[in-house]
Design a protein around this motif. Structure first.
Motif, PDB file in Angstrom:
ATOM      1  N   ASN A 100       0.760  -1.037   0.106  1.00  0.00           N
ATOM      2  CA  ASN A 100      -0.351  -0.442  -0.212  1.00  0.00           C
ATOM      3  C   ASN A 100       0.807   1.168   0.203  1.00  0.00           C
ATOM      4  OD1 ASN A 100      -3.061  -0.759   0.072  1.00  0.00           O
ATOM      5  ND2 ASN A 100      -2.500  -1.755   1.883  1.00  0.00           N
ATOM      6  N   GLU A 101       2.238   1.187  -0.341  1.00  0.00           N
ATOM      7  CA  GLU A 101       3.151   2.995   0.471  1.00  0.00           C
ATOM      8  C   GLU A 101       2.833   3.391  -1.197  1.00  0.00           C
ATOM      9  OE1 GLU A 101       5.731   4.617   0.751  1.00  0.00           O
ATOM     10  OE2 GLU A 101       4.927   3.566   1.830  1.00  0.00           O
ATOM     11  N   GLN A 102       2.249   2.319  -2.237  1.00  0.00           N
ATOM     12  CA  GLN A 102       1.373   3.386  -3.544  1.00  0.00           C
ATOM     13  C   GLN A 102       0.923   4.797  -2.918  1.00  0.00           C
ATOM     14  OE1 GLN A 102       4.252   4.249  -5.526  1.00  0.00           O
ATOM     15  NE2 GLN A 102       5.745   3.804  -4.527  1.00  0.00           N
ATOM     16  N   LEU A 103      -0.487   3.632  -2.537  1.00  0.00           N
ATOM     17  CA  LEU A 103      -1.148   4.735  -1.739  1.00  0.00           C
ATOM     18  C   LEU A 103      -1.418   5.518  -0.948  1.00  0.00           C
ATOM     19  CD1 LEU A 103      -4.399   4.438  -2.152  1.00  0.00           C
ATOM     20  CD2 LEU A 103      -4.756   3.043  -0.370  1.00  0.00           C
ATOM     21  N   ARG A 104      -0.361   5.703   0.049  1.00  0.00           N
ATOM     22  CA  ARG A 104      -0.006   6.800   0.834  1.00  0.00           C
ATOM     23  C   ARG A 104       0.850   7.724  -0.107  1.00  0.00           C
ATOM     24  NH1 ARG A 104       1.123   1.833   3.895  1.00  0.00           N
ATOM     25  NH2 ARG A 104       3.205   2.304   2.740  1.00  0.00           N
ATOM     26  N   ARG A 105       1.313   7.715  -0.861  1.00  0.00           N
ATOM     27  CA  ARG A 105       1.783   8.284  -1.773  1.00  0.00           C
ATOM     28  C   ARG A 105       1.518   9.228  -2.506  1.00  0.00           C
ATOM     29  NH1 ARG A 105       3.298   9.036  -6.943  1.00  0.00           N
ATOM     30  NH2 ARG A 105       2.947   6.861  -7.294  1.00  0.00           N
ATOM     31  N   ARG A 106       0.157   8.285  -3.433  1.00  0.00           N
ATOM     32  CA  ARG A 106      -1.033   9.449  -4.260  1.00  0.00           C
ATOM     33  C   ARG A 106      -1.423  10.323  -3.028  1.00  0.00           C
ATOM     34  NH1 ARG A 106      -0.877   3.792  -6.317  1.00  0.00           N
ATOM     35  NH2 ARG A 106       0.224   3.682  -8.181  1.00  0.00           N
ATOM     36  N   THR A 107      -1.920   9.272  -2.285  1.00  0.00           N
ATOM     37  CA  THR A 107      -3.221  10.240  -1.214  1.00  0.00           C
ATOM     38  C   THR A 107      -2.563  11.251  -0.295  1.00  0.00           C
ATOM     39  OG1 THR A 107      -4.134   8.226  -0.441  1.00  0.00           O
ATOM     40  CG2 THR A 107      -4.703  10.630   0.826  1.00  0.00           C
ATOM     41  N   THR A 108      -1.246  11.265  -0.192  1.00  0.00           N
ATOM     42  CA  THR A 108      -0.810  12.489   0.250  1.00  0.00           C
ATOM     43  C   THR A 108      -0.802  13.190  -1.156  1.00  0.00           C
ATOM     44  OG1 THR A 108       0.727  11.011   1.646  1.00  0.00           O
ATOM     45  CG2 THR A 108       1.656  13.268   1.059  1.00  0.00           C
ATOM     46  N   ALA A 109      -0.242  13.250  -2.338  1.00  0.00           N
ATOM     47  CA  ALA A 109      -0.375  14.283  -3.375  1.00  0.00           C
ATOM     48  C   ALA A 109      -0.930  14.896  -3.749  1.00  0.00           C
ATOM     49  CB  ALA A 109       0.307  13.158  -4.587  1.00  0.00           C
ATOM     50  N   ILE A 110      -2.415  13.824  -3.312  1.00  0.00           N
ATOM     51  CA  ILE A 110      -4.155  14.983  -4.082  1.00  0.00           C
ATOM     52  C   ILE A 110      -4.177  15.568  -2.957  1.00  0.00           C
ATOM     53  CG2 ILE A 110      -6.301  13.500  -3.760  1.00  0.00           C
ATOM     54  CD1 ILE A 110      -5.645  11.520  -4.960  1.00  0.00           C
ATOM     55  N   THR A 111      -3.856  15.918  -1.173  1.00  0.00           N
ATOM     56  CA  THR A 111      -3.553  15.823  -0.416  1.00  0.00           C
ATOM     57  C   THR A 111      -3.125  17.521  -0.387  1.00  0.00           C
ATOM     58  OG1 THR A 111      -3.531  14.536   1.282  1.00  0.00           O
ATOM     59  CG2 THR A 111      -3.383  16.444   2.489  1.00  0.00           C
ATOM     60  N   LYS A 112      -1.723  17.153  -1.134  1.00  0.00           N
ATOM     61  CA  LYS A 112      -1.036  18.431  -1.490  1.00  0.00           C
ATOM     62  C   LYS A 112      -2.098  19.715  -2.600  1.00  0.00           C
ATOM     63  CE  LYS A 112       3.124  16.471  -0.172  1.00  0.00           C
ATOM     64  NZ  LYS A 112       4.416  18.299  -0.281  1.00  0.00           N
ATOM     65  N   LEU A 113      -2.450  19.138  -3.453  1.00  0.00           N
ATOM     66  CA  LEU A 113      -3.169  19.209  -4.568  1.00  0.00           C
ATOM     67  C   LEU A 113      -4.075  19.894  -3.965  1.00  0.00           C
ATOM     68  CD1 LEU A 113      -3.831  17.034  -7.525  1.00  0.00           C
ATOM     69  CD2 LEU A 113      -1.742  18.579  -7.139  1.00  0.00           C
ATOM     70  N   TYR A 114      -5.146  19.815  -2.896  1.00  0.00           N
ATOM     71  CA  TYR A 114      -5.988  20.553  -2.066  1.00  0.00           C
ATOM     72  C   TYR A 114      -5.618  21.782  -1.360  1.00  0.00           C
ATOM     73  CZ  TYR A 114      -9.870  17.096  -3.190  1.00  0.00           C
ATOM     74  OH  TYR A 114     -10.499  15.878  -3.428  1.00  0.00           O
ATOM     75  N   ILE A 115      -4.373  21.912  -0.967  1.00  0.00           N
ATOM     76  CA  ILE A 115      -3.936  22.354   0.057  1.00  0.00           C
ATOM     77  C   ILE A 115      -3.014  23.299  -0.848  1.00  0.00           C
ATOM     78  CG2 ILE A 115      -1.414  23.500   2.063  1.00  0.00           C
ATOM     79  CD1 ILE A 115      -2.338  20.238   2.765  1.00  0.00           C
ATOM     80  N   GLU A 116      -2.379  23.086  -2.199  1.00  0.00           N
ATOM     81  CA  GLU A 116      -2.560  24.277  -2.459  1.00  0.00           C
ATOM     82  C   GLU A 116      -2.962  24.797  -3.265  1.00  0.00           C
ATOM     83  OE1 GLU A 116       1.041  24.882  -6.784  1.00  0.00           O
ATOM     84  OE2 GLU A 116       0.426  22.598  -5.673  1.00  0.00           O
ATOM     85  N   ALA A 117      -3.803  24.605  -3.793  1.00  0.00           N
ATOM     86  CA  ALA A 117      -5.078  25.514  -4.515  1.00  0.00           C
ATOM     87  C   ALA A 117      -6.261  26.112  -3.494  1.00  0.00           C
ATOM     88  CB  ALA A 117      -6.820  23.608  -4.855  1.00  0.00           C
ATOM     89  N   GLN A 118      -5.040  26.988  -2.862  1.00  0.00           N
ATOM     90  CA  GLN A 118      -6.202  27.947  -1.444  1.00  0.00           C
ATOM     91  C   GLN A 118      -7.639  28.244  -2.286  1.00  0.00           C
ATOM     92  OE1 GLN A 118      -5.245  28.492   1.848  1.00  0.00           O
ATOM     93  NE2 GLN A 118      -4.774  26.324   1.617  1.00  0.00           N
TER      94      GLN A 118
END
Length: 557
Positions: A148-166
């Motif tokens: 599940n390591e790649q899922l964790r990476r992608r979930t983190t990456a998606i979270t970063k997209l939301y945070i960047e999109a203020q």
């Protein structure tokens, strides 16, 4: 906005025919409920989706990112009390949201409820009996397993997209992309759900029509579409919206392909028995050694390192940050919260350690993901950014020791929870809400800026405030370990004997962040990170004490 929506629609059409979707509805001899096994490799995202909506999609001036500003200054921090009032807030009502933020927030309020629908289907499908995993196996599967390591990476990456999109115009594009992917998936799983109901008479609400009706494929409700459709974007807004939306589609496309592969492998293996042995079983023996005097809990900087980390020689502009950390640690000492771990009776001490370890488990096992995928720069361009990445590579290795302590304290046998109960503890329980608050605070403060000095101070604050509590826990754990002979490497603050393998980088290793002259706005942002993290950890420990008083988890008493 029309240009943005056109690209989103192009990707919407592309994701529709993904091989995962086609396989789900293909008429073959596989029972429909077995095809839904793909989601057991997606559980972390499905359950974390609630937190994504609460903390990183919804706008609220009392919560993370609520100002919707430039992304350089975080919001006031998450709601810290059961009543939802902001931690440390003045009690004044928050200002009203504008139409774009209100529309996105309204949709998030609906989406945050969907994790509970998944849990309902989890039980209907009998997956507790299918898996029969112990709580430690669930933690390991979600947060530590290689599969599940790649899922964790992608979930983190998606979270970063939301945070960047203020900017709400940009965040709308990201949410629209994710919603399009969700709608495509659930239109296909609803066919599986219909076949399952026809055969068994049992209804699936997450995978079926009930959820599909709430997954419209759009970021906002129909009556709010005009708010965004009529927007005239700047070039920067348009470029950001397209870039982040396309990245969201790419991440989901990657994940769909990965889940299809894993689901088909699991079917070929006849179920999850092999995956349980190889991916869900936590380590039972972890190398750990004493810190040999390099840990001094009463010191301002308690833990010695062989590399530059603590701000031991702060530039005058950074001295207020050292003072802020000292103030926060003094508050902890004066509050009496650490008295919980000062107990003479051995049995009572072990019970308190069990409760503490239970409450630490999610954060601790999730720490490697933070340091592996959240803190580092994807493409470090300067010695300072490489220095942050090297710090991140050095932290998080102790987390696997927790499983040894868990085994020694007999938590699996005491809890005796089915998989669904462990998932509820991690993602849904009232008693653990403040832990999710802390995760949101840390996630936000790390990723809301690309300034290496701010990332450095966020990690310093997290390590220092964690150490403030860990020293009290460690003193009790050492007594229990000595008296019982049970190994407790995590709670007794032992360390790994192995340093991470890294190529030499003298320029990065020479970086001393504490010697930099910090701009006033940087100091303000770093102070906000220190205070936000300290307040969230403080509330979290008080909630743990409340949990004991309320007997939320009598199994560990």
């Amino acid at each position: 906005m029309e240009q943005v929506r056109k690209i989103i629609d192009d990707w919407r059409n592309r994701i529709e025919d993904h091989p995962l979707h086609q396989w789900l509805v293909e008429e073959d001899d596989t029972e429909p409920e077995k095809k839904l096994w793909f989601s057991l490799y997606f559980t972390n995202f499905i359950m974390y989706f609630r937190e994504l909506n609460i903390y990183h999609i919804a706008y609220d001036s009392t919560t993370i990112g609520g100002t919707g500003g430039t992304g350089t200054t975080p919001g006031a921090g998450p709601a810290g009390s059961p009543g939802g009032s902001p931690a440390g807030g003045s009690g004044a009502p928050p200002p009203p949201l504008d139409a774009p933020r209100a529309a996105l927030t309204g949709h998030a309020d609906e989406d945050m409820t969907h994790s509970r629908l998944f849990m309902a289907d989890f039980k209907t499908l009998g997956w507790d009996d299918l898996l029969e995993w112990k709580p430690s196996e669930v933690f390991h599967w979600l947060f530590s397993s290689e599969v599940n390591e790649q899922l964790r990476r992608r979930t983190t990456a998606i979270t970063k997209l939301y945070i960047e999109a203020q900017d709400p115009a940009v965040r709308y594009a990201v949410v629209e992309a994710i919603e399009a992917c969700g709608n495509a998936l659930f239109r296909h799983t609803s066919q599986l759900a219909d076949r399952y109901t026809a055969r068994t008479g049992r209804e699936l609400i997450y995978w079926g029509q009930y959820h599909l009706e709430r997954e419209t494929g759009h970021a906002v409700e129909d009556e709010h579409e005009a708010v965004f459709a009529d927007m005239e974007l700047t070039q920067e807004q348009r470029d950001d919206a397209i870039r982040l939306a396309v990245r969201a589609f790419e991440l989901i496309d990657e994940q769909n392909s990965h889940m299809l592969q894993l689901a088909q492998e699991t079917l070929s293996q006849g179920g999850f028995a092999f995956r349980r042995r190889t991916q869900a079983s936590p380590p039972t023996d972890v190398e750990a050694i004493e810190r040999e005097g390099d840990y001094q809990g009463d010191a301002l900087w308690p833990e010695g390192y062989t590399f530059n980390f603590w701000p031991t020689d702060p530039h005058p502009t950074q001295q207020p940050l050292v003072a802020a950390l000292r103030h926060e640690t003094d508050k902890v000492a004066d509050s009496g919260v650490l008295d919980f771990f000062r107990v003479d009776d051995l049995d009572e001490g072990a019970a308190r350690l069990r409760l503490a370890l239970l409450f630490m488990a999610t954060d601790t096992t999730g720490t490697p993901t933070v340091y592996r995928h959240m803190v580092p720069y994807a493409f470090p361009a300067t010695p300072a950014e490489r220095a942050v990445n090297r710090l991140a590579a050095r932290f998080g290795s102790r987390s696997k020791m927790l499983y040894v302590d868990w085994r020694s304290l007999g938590l699996d046998d005491r809890l005796n929870w089915p998989v669904s109960r462990t998932l509820e503890f991690i993602y849904l329980d009232r008693a653990t809400e403040t832990h999710r608050d802390l995760r949101a605070v840390v996630t936000h403060h790390i990723d809301v800026t690309t300034d290496p000095l701010l990332r450095y101070w966020t990690v310093v604050a997290l390590k220092k405030m964690t150490a403030t509590y860990a020293d009290a826990v460690g003193s009790l754990a050492r007594r229990v370990e000595e008296k019982t002979g049970l190994p407790l490497p995590y709670l007794t603050l032992k360390r790994s004997p192995h340093e991470p393998a890294m190529e030499p980088d003298p320029q990065a290793d020479a970086v001393r962040f504490d010697t930099w002259a910090a701009a006033p706005e940087t100091v303000d942002a770093a102070r906000a990170a220190i205070e936000g993290i300290a307040t969230s950890i403080f509330i979290r420990y008080h909630r743990m004490l409340d949990s004991r008083r309320l007997r939320d988890y009598p199994e560990v008493a």
